[in-house]
Write an enzyme that holds these catalytic residues in place. Structure first.
Site, mmCIF file in Angstrom:
data_model
loop_
_atom_site.group_PDB
_atom_site.id
_atom_site.type_symbol
_atom_site.label_atom_id
_atom_site.label_comp_id
_atom_site.label_asym_id
_atom_site.label_seq_id
_atom_site.Cartn_x
_atom_site.Cartn_y
_atom_site.Cartn_z
ATOM 1 N N ASP A 127 1.641 13.538 -0.147
ATOM 2 C CA ASP A 127 2.626 13.400 -1.311
ATOM 3 C C ASP A 127 2.131 14.372 -2.482
ATOM 4 O O ASP A 127 0.926 14.093 -2.922
ATOM 5 C CB ASP A 127 2.884 12.243 -1.923
ATOM 6 C CG ASP A 127 4.023 12.039 -2.607
ATOM 7 O OD1 ASP A 127 5.014 12.707 -2.487
ATOM 8 O OD2 ASP A 127 4.012 10.824 -3.406
ATOM 9 N N LYS A 152 1.235 2.118 -3.078
ATOM 10 C CA LYS A 152 2.081 3.143 -2.491
ATOM 11 C C LYS A 152 2.402 2.797 -0.983
ATOM 12 O O LYS A 152 3.247 3.046 -0.438
ATOM 13 C CB LYS A 152 1.615 4.535 -2.494
ATOM 14 C CG LYS A 152 1.523 5.175 -3.928
ATOM 15 C CD LYS A 152 2.790 5.682 -4.576
ATOM 16 C CE LYS A 152 2.734 6.289 -5.693
ATOM 17 N NZ LYS A 152 3.910 7.017 -6.093
ATOM 18 N N THR A 207 6.999 3.757 2.705
ATOM 19 C CA THR A 207 7.749 4.837 2.486
ATOM 20 C C THR A 207 8.818 5.163 3.291
ATOM 21 O O THR A 207 8.860 5.139 4.301
ATOM 22 C CB THR A 207 6.812 5.886 2.502
ATOM 23 O OG1 THR A 207 5.705 5.833 1.768
ATOM 24 C CG2 THR A 207 7.351 7.381 1.933
ATOM 25 N N ASP A 223 9.520 7.091 -1.865
ATOM 26 C CA ASP A 223 8.286 6.865 -2.213
ATOM 27 C C ASP A 223 7.882 5.701 -2.693
ATOM 28 O O ASP A 223 7.552 5.405 -4.190
ATOM 29 C CB ASP A 223 7.331 7.691 -2.544
ATOM 30 C CG ASP A 223 5.756 7.801 -2.400
ATOM 31 O OD1 ASP A 223 5.341 6.829 -1.521
ATOM 32 O OD2 ASP A 223 5.123 8.035 -3.495
ATOM 33 N N GLU A 259 12.499 11.638 -3.922
ATOM 34 C CA GLU A 259 11.701 12.647 -3.293
ATOM 35 C C GLU A 259 12.246 13.440 -2.299
ATOM 36 O O GLU A 259 13.239 12.993 -1.568
ATOM 37 C CB GLU A 259 10.114 12.392 -2.906
ATOM 38 C CG GLU A 259 9.618 11.632 -3.831
ATOM 39 C CD GLU A 259 8.148 11.734 -3.744
ATOM 40 O OE1 GLU A 259 7.482 12.433 -2.861
ATOM 41 O OE2 GLU A 259 7.271 10.617 -4.442
ATOM 42 N N GLN A 271 -0.717 -0.152 -8.702
ATOM 43 C CA GLN A 271 -1.318 1.287 -8.697
ATOM 44 C C GLN A 271 -1.834 1.610 -10.078
ATOM 45 O O GLN A 271 -3.149 2.204 -10.098
ATOM 46 C CB GLN A 271 0.208 2.233 -8.591
ATOM 47 C CG GLN A 271 -0.188 3.761 -8.682
ATOM 48 C CD GLN A 271 1.165 4.652 -8.959
ATOM 49 O OE1 GLN A 271 1.972 4.007 -8.722
ATOM 50 N NE2 GLN A 271 0.896 5.853 -9.114
ATOM 51 N N ARG A 285 4.276 -0.158 -9.640
ATOM 52 C CA ARG A 285 3.328 0.504 -10.913
ATOM 53 C C ARG A 285 2.132 -0.276 -11.268
ATOM 54 O O ARG A 285 1.136 0.176 -11.776
ATOM 55 C CB ARG A 285 4.337 0.682 -11.814
ATOM 56 C CG ARG A 285 5.434 1.749 -11.616
ATOM 57 C CD ARG A 285 4.847 3.001 -11.104
ATOM 58 N NE ARG A 285 6.198 3.751 -10.705
ATOM 59 C CZ ARG A 285 6.236 4.973 -10.293
ATOM 60 N NH1 ARG A 285 4.832 5.225 -10.008
ATOM 61 N NH2 ARG A 285 7.343 5.738 -10.092
ATOM 62 N N HIS A 309 8.473 15.455 -14.173
ATOM 63 C CA HIS A 309 7.892 14.268 -13.903
ATOM 64 C C HIS A 309 6.194 14.117 -14.436
ATOM 65 O O HIS A 309 5.871 13.109 -14.747
ATOM 66 C CB HIS A 309 7.999 13.841 -12.575
ATOM 67 C CG HIS A 309 7.004 12.926 -11.801
ATOM 68 N ND1 HIS A 309 7.701 11.545 -12.132
ATOM 69 C CD2 HIS A 309 6.223 12.531 -11.042
ATOM 70 C CE1 HIS A 309 6.953 10.682 -11.473
ATOM 71 N NE2 HIS A 309 5.826 11.326 -11.119
ATOM 72 N N GLU A 363 10.904 6.235 -6.103
ATOM 73 C CA GLU A 363 10.641 7.479 -6.380
ATOM 74 C C GLU A 363 11.258 8.490 -5.636
ATOM 75 O O GLU A 363 11.274 8.270 -4.290
ATOM 76 C CB GLU A 363 9.139 7.834 -6.332
ATOM 77 C CG GLU A 363 8.243 7.443 -7.236
ATOM 78 C CD GLU A 363 6.817 7.884 -7.430
ATOM 79 O OE1 GLU A 363 6.442 8.546 -6.134
ATOM 80 O OE2 GLU A 363 6.181 7.635 -8.329
ATOM 81 N N GLU A 420 9.948 6.282 -15.421
ATOM 82 C CA GLU A 420 10.718 7.101 -16.284
ATOM 83 C C GLU A 420 11.849 6.887 -17.317
ATOM 84 O O GLU A 420 12.058 6.933 -18.165
ATOM 85 C CB GLU A 420 10.854 8.503 -15.715
ATOM 86 C CG GLU A 420 9.569 9.229 -15.213
ATOM 87 C CD GLU A 420 9.795 10.496 -14.229
ATOM 88 O OE1 GLU A 420 9.824 10.148 -13.027
ATOM 89 O OE2 GLU A 420 9.959 11.530 -14.609
#
Lengths: 398, 398
Positions: free
Chosen positions: B117, B243, B247, B223, B191, B230, B227, B124, B189, B347
């Site tokens: 990744d 993570k 996925t 993904d 992607e 992580q 948080r 970002h 996420e 975000e």
């Protein structure tokens, strides 16, 4: 312990109490076959098992099908092989499938599914913090005593011992400049690897107590590291190209059942971990040795590892991540409390500031032509020592 | 562009210019088969290709053998399928192998080898630095404009769209306490993923210019990220359990050859990258959309990505690491400059401090029962838009 009709010397690392599995090619058969190391020979198990009820698991030229079969089958096969090597009645038949180790080529013993690398030596974490974060008030990262820190590495570049080590190219900081070129700080990391046999289901964490149901065996790992590449690339997502060019493993996977005599209490963990990590399981009393061009550099004691392999496995799966047959997880660099027990040149040369003395010169990091060999022994039955075979690699130009 | 005898509506995302590959099971055959999406149907390619010289590549119930065959074969197969769908002479034979999309189950289209990744959206990276490192003087990490930052994820937990998302458990910091429990900050996420077909040799970096020889096609990736887990685990080796639980990828892999009209110049890179990254290759003008329970949350524009997929591939291999068929590398969260273009709740809710308004309430992070769907379109021939199929997942209890 009963004796084998092979009449092995007492100091062989591959005695009847070991019986590690590997994959070889060479005399006496075609293609890649599964073998068991015994003394200075390989028993061609693919051939010798013909006609047994587990023969089908041993034909693929790679250990994965056998590893997927689970602990009861691993035990049945090990007991059967032991019986063959003890009972004179099997001597003639089995002898026909013995090949001198010196005449075979050894291959990667299993297809690697995912590769995870931990960071579970307290001394290594202390050293790294002192070298890279000298301004930190923390002796080790703040999370370090609460969980086994780890990350995923590149499975596709895990190779068998003996594979040449190309010096990787990459970006590094050189003063205020960003320079591209061959790594000037190529290093080894002496580690121990754990090979998953029995898979697990998504969403079903593997408890510490179920470790031996899932882990097939143990190998040695050299997690080659380009310190300059790693240093520049790692913020904020961790190591990538500084590690992914190559990871070498020993050709023999020592079954967990061979390591019963190597079981030791792990170091006390303070503060006490949360529930899923609370029972540590057993440590392993492996004595590692690292040689550079034949010169003994270091003797890392695996028994000093802070987090056990069972805790690492419980951690790896506690978020619901599933295991696949062939998953490999490594201990992280093994470094004991004494300087002569540190498992990397980063530590031994204190990030290049204190060159290590060799017979023929000094080293900060690896030079082209250097050969690194990691070996290990462990207590076996009746005072014997089990060997691991070595993991070796010679550094060449990219 | 010629028309197909299928008489598709102009606004289908799966027109003759797309022809994405997937793996399905359902009516009209046994087991898993390779299919091509066309309109609201699937062409059973495993059946339809019977008798062609590439039939053998399409029988494994997974795309890997076909992907390994290389660009000339990919092109031959695509041209053959296009011919079948244009030429009335094939109508009767081919129609027998069309199955309604609504009646099939879609599976993971390829076996994932390694999963990498990246972190290649400038916005970002800016947002993450502002949220997590507000004291930093750097807008983005200092290495960020010199190389595509990336790391390895867990290949074994890459799943197809629709797979339930179990909320992961793990350790997080809660004030001065370390607490274990279900993640309270579960995120998506958005992607874009790149799927490697043609492998490469160890020690032979893939140049930017050779990107299209190796990359088979493009899919969408969610993904999923915890948080809180992580945040506590990531020092110093990067994300791991935050993570690795899951996925998700879209079920259709859009071939690179379908994306010729989506090619755009990437943003200017300043400072100029070192030689192996200097020629950026093309950006891709994919318009992503992220929906939460049907509500449009965000519209990330992939054309704004700083590093291109060709640069990412060159970087991934510049240290000598080899590629395997089935390697998947993802772009990192795609976030455009406007707030309505950001690709994660981290975000959009500014790390939980500014809840996002939905039709039926607000969100900081994902709640149980929430369903996240990422879709994308891209410019196709003659003003058409290509669709990507979506990647969706509903959050449930672990």
């Amino acid at each position: 312990m009963p004796e084998t009709w092979l009449g092995l010397p007492e100091d062989t690392g591959f005695g009847l109490g070991n019986l590690p599995y590997g994959v070889f090619s060479g005399p006496g058969g075609d293609g890649r076959r599964i073998g068991v190391a015994i003394g200075d020979q390989v028993l061609d198990l693919t051939a010798a098992a013909d006609g047994t009820d587990f023969a089908g698991l041993l034909r693929a030229g790679v250990l994965n099908s056998f590893m997927a079969a689970g602990r009861p089958v691993w035990r049945e096969v090990r007991e059967t092989i032991t019986g063959w090597l003890i009972d004179e009645a099997h001597r003639e038949r089995v002898s026909a499938h013995l090949v001198p180790l010196a005449e075979v080529e050894l291959h990667l013993p299993f297809e690697v599914a995912d590769y995870v690398d931990f960071y579970s030596s307290e001394q290594h974490a202390l050293n790294a913090n002192r070298i890279f974060r000298p301004q930190s008030r923390d002796e080790v990262p703040r999370n370090w005593r609460s969980l086994p820190v780890g990350y995923h590495g590149r499975a596709g570049t895990v190779v068998v011992s003996g594979t040449p080590v190309r010096r990787p190219h990459g970006l590094r900081r050189d003063g205020d400049e960003i320079a591209f070129g061959p790594s000037a700080r190529l290093d080894f990391e002496a580690e121990v690897g754990f090979v998953v046999g029995t898979p697990s289901e998504p969403g079903e964490p593997v408890a510490v107590a179920d470790y031996a149901e899932h882990v097939f065996g143990v190998c040695l790992v050299n997690d080659w590291s380009a310190r300059d590449i790693q240093s520049w690339e790692s913020a904020p997502l961790g190591p990538f190209l500084g590690k992914s060019f190559l990871t070498s493993v020993s050709p023999w996977v020592v079954p967990l059942d061979a390591l019963a005599h190597a079981s030791v209490a792990p170091p006390r963990q303070e503060p006490e971990p949360v529930a899923y990590l609370r029972e540590p399981g057993a440590g392993l009393d492996l004595a590692l040795e690292v040689r550079l061009n034949g010169h003994l550099l270091s003797s890392p004691p695996f028994a000093t590892q802070y987090w056990t392999a069972a805790q690492q496995l419980a951690h790896l799966t506690v978020n619901g991540a599933s295991l696949r047959t062939g998953d490999l997880y490594a201990s992280g660099t093994v470094s004991g409390p004494e300087r002569g027990q540190w498992g990397s040149l980063l530590e031994l040369s204190w990030n290049g500031t204190e060159p290590v003395e060799l017979a023929g010169g000094t080293r900060t990091f690896l030079e082209d032509g250097d050969e690194v060999t990691i070996t290990a022994t462990a207590p076996g039955p009746d005072g014997t020592r089990l060997g691991f075979g070595g993991v070796t690699g010679r550094v060449g130009l990219s």
